[in-house]
Design a protein around this motif. Structure first.
Motif, mmCIF file in Angstrom:
data_model
loop_
_atom_site.group_PDB
_atom_site.id
_atom_site.type_symbol
_atom_site.label_atom_id
_atom_site.label_comp_id
_atom_site.label_asym_id
_atom_site.label_seq_id
_atom_site.Cartn_x
_atom_site.Cartn_y
_atom_site.Cartn_z
ATOM 1 N N GLY A 305 0.871 -0.988 0.093
ATOM 2 C CA GLY A 305 -0.034 -0.037 0.153
ATOM 3 C C GLY A 305 0.877 1.330 0.270
ATOM 4 N N PHE A 306 2.262 1.368 -0.280
ATOM 5 C CA PHE A 306 2.907 2.268 -0.492
ATOM 6 C C PHE A 306 2.960 3.016 0.862
ATOM 7 N N SER A 307 3.197 2.480 2.047
ATOM 8 C CA SER A 307 3.306 3.074 3.072
ATOM 9 C C SER A 307 4.569 3.950 3.311
ATOM 10 N N PRO A 308 4.520 4.741 4.135
ATOM 11 C CA PRO A 308 5.576 5.654 4.426
ATOM 12 C C PRO A 308 6.990 5.092 4.735
ATOM 13 N N PHE A 309 6.710 4.227 5.698
ATOM 14 C CA PHE A 309 8.144 3.206 6.070
ATOM 15 C C PHE A 309 8.528 2.536 4.953
ATOM 16 N N GLY A 310 7.646 1.889 4.306
ATOM 17 C CA GLY A 310 7.954 0.928 3.109
ATOM 18 C C GLY A 310 8.667 1.628 2.021
ATOM 19 N N THR A 311 8.069 2.764 1.595
ATOM 20 C CA THR A 311 8.693 3.386 0.459
ATOM 21 C C THR A 311 9.975 4.055 0.922
ATOM 22 N N GLN A 312 10.326 4.410 2.015
ATOM 23 C CA GLN A 312 11.409 5.041 2.481
ATOM 24 C C GLN A 312 12.431 3.853 2.469
ATOM 25 N N ALA A 313 12.165 2.657 3.090
ATOM 26 C CA ALA A 313 13.027 1.498 2.848
ATOM 27 C C ALA A 313 13.324 0.976 1.369
ATOM 28 N N ALA A 314 12.351 1.414 0.730
ATOM 29 C CA ALA A 314 12.705 0.974 -0.764
ATOM 30 C C ALA A 314 13.789 1.698 -1.274
ATOM 31 N N PHE A 315 13.458 3.294 -1.056
ATOM 32 C CA PHE A 315 14.397 4.134 -1.770
ATOM 33 C C PHE A 315 15.897 4.084 -1.322
#
Length: 431
Positions: A305-315
């Motif tokens: 769901g493109f969570s803030p923690f997830g997307t920052q971890a991805a980047f």
């Protein structure tokens, strides 16, 4: 090219008078570097456009757009994540390292020392700090200037040392950035429910994230309302140290890539010393392998769901290693294919690269006029597809002005100013 360096110069000697030194002329330029730099300066706007037109958190997380993002399933986010995010910055960083060594080759040949390059970087730091405090917080020039001062100590290392230290340093960074995945594991997976301690940690992390988002509210409000004085005061007062602390956050990527860029330049990577067949093979291998890894990460974020923690971890954490594959692959392909880009478009891209400094800062100024409340006031009003239209129009502007200007003048406006300040003399601008 072997591991020899430029003729021995005593770098502790006083700098040669500016009148005895001339800047790099047109005949000394490497055409391929200009072409790649032109594409990079265009691509970096595509990477940054969401942060220009929406709150910074929207850069990572589509749900933080102030309007519906216009990308309901996140496929545009995934496409940008694969093709653009981090890749243009990586290209710029490699080229900055190569450009530092190219500059010093000419400086050494003319009797100058690394003090000239140090002074040049101090001037760049001034430009970068002005950019950060008064134009846009996403400045990268100050980071390059500060890291570049460290790289100065490494310029006379052997090619192998520069390459291997660069690669080893980047891998150290991969490990460092991997720790950014942990908050997502705690907040977005079953790990956060595995024990009372983990649950407490999860709640604390979520509260900290909300606090960080709330801290950005005054910035967003100042941009939207057009309160420029409040915006500058916030950047100086609340964010004043960021240009310097960013060295510790991004230095594990920037310093190694600069060293790799220097090593690649010295082995003739940018000037035809590597067989085209090898460049194409390496290039497509890196792009495909890195692209597939990015696709897997993007699909994971989509499921999350493109969570803030997830997307920052991805980047930051998940993509660090495959990003290197793609950056090296992309630069190899551009070196291989650049000589065949001889039409009007290729010439204009090269011109944009020759004026990359002006185009980079000039783009930030144009974005201010588009998005700030004291001008057109489009901040928070455009969705992702509409922001991409802005990118294309800005590309047209870059390509439209750069070549006609350079047909009449020796340098881009800011390139000329930087040269004049570097050598402390006024060079003729008009051809």
């Amino acid at each position: 090219m072997n591991d020899t360096i430029a003729p021995s110069i005593d770098d502790n000697a006083a700098a040669v008078p500016a009148s005895a030194i001339a800047p790099v002329g047109a005949a000394e330029r490497i055409d391929t570097l200009d072409f790649i730099r032109g594409l990079a300066v265009m691509g970096i706007l595509a990477a940054n456009i969401v942060a220009f037109g929406q709150p910074m958190m929207a850069y990572f997380t589509p749900g933080k757009f102030l309007v519906p993002a216009g990308d309901p399933d996140g496929w545009m986010w995934i496409a940008q994540f694969i093709l653009v995010d981090g890749k243009m910055r990586g290209l710029f960083t490699l080229l900055f390292g190569a450009g530092m060594y190219l500059f010093m080759e000419k400086a050494w040949a003319r009797g100058a020392t690394r003090w000239l390059q140090a002074w040049r970087l101090v001037i760049l730091l001034g430009f970068g700090l002005f950019h950060f405090y008064f134009i846009w917080f996403g400045d990268i020039l100050s980071l390059y200037a500060l890291v570049g001062l460290i790289v100065l100590a490494c310029l006379k290392w052997s090619i192998k040392t520069q390459l291997w230290v660069g690669l080893a340093g980047y891998m150290l960074g991969v490990v460092f950035y991997a720790f950014t995945v942990f908050p997502w594991l705690v907040t977005g997976t079953a790990l956060g429910d595995s024990s009372p301690e983990m649950a407490e940690m999860r709640d604390g992390m979520r509260a900290e994230m909300q606090s960080q988002i709330a801290e950005q509210a005054p910035v967003n409000e100042a941009i939207a309302s057009g309160d420029y004085a409040a915006l500058v005061a916030h950047r100086i007062g609340e964010q004043g140290l960021e240009p310097f602390t960013n060295v510790f956050l991004f230095g594990f990527e920037t310093l190694p890539l600069m060293l790799i860029g220097i090593a690649l330049y010295r082995i003739g990577f940018f000037s035809g010393a590597i067989a085209r067949e090898k460049l194409v093979l390496w290039g497509w291998t890196g792009m495909i392998a890195g692209g597939l890894a990015h696709l897997a990460i993007g699909l994971l974020m989509q499921a999350d769901g493109f969570s803030p923690f997830g997307t920052q971890a991805a980047f930051l954490g998940m993509s660090a290693l495959p990003r290197l594959w793609m950056v090296i692959g992309l630069v190899a392909l551009l070196v291989a294919y650049a000589p065949s880009a001889t039409g009007w478009l290729g010439d204009r891209v090269r011109a944009a690269g020759r004026a990359a400094f002006t185009n980079y800062l000039g783009t930030s100024v144009v974005m201010m006029f588009l998005f700030h409340g004291w001008a057109l006031g489009l901040f928070g009003q455009l969705n992702r597809p509409q922001l991409y239209v802005v990118v294309v129009l800005a590309w047209v502007l870059m390509l439209a002005w750069s070549k006609p200007w350079l047909d009449r003048y020796r340098y881009g406006p800011l390139e000329w100013l930087w040269r004049c300040l570097t050598y402390r003399t006024v060079f003729p601008l008009r051809k």
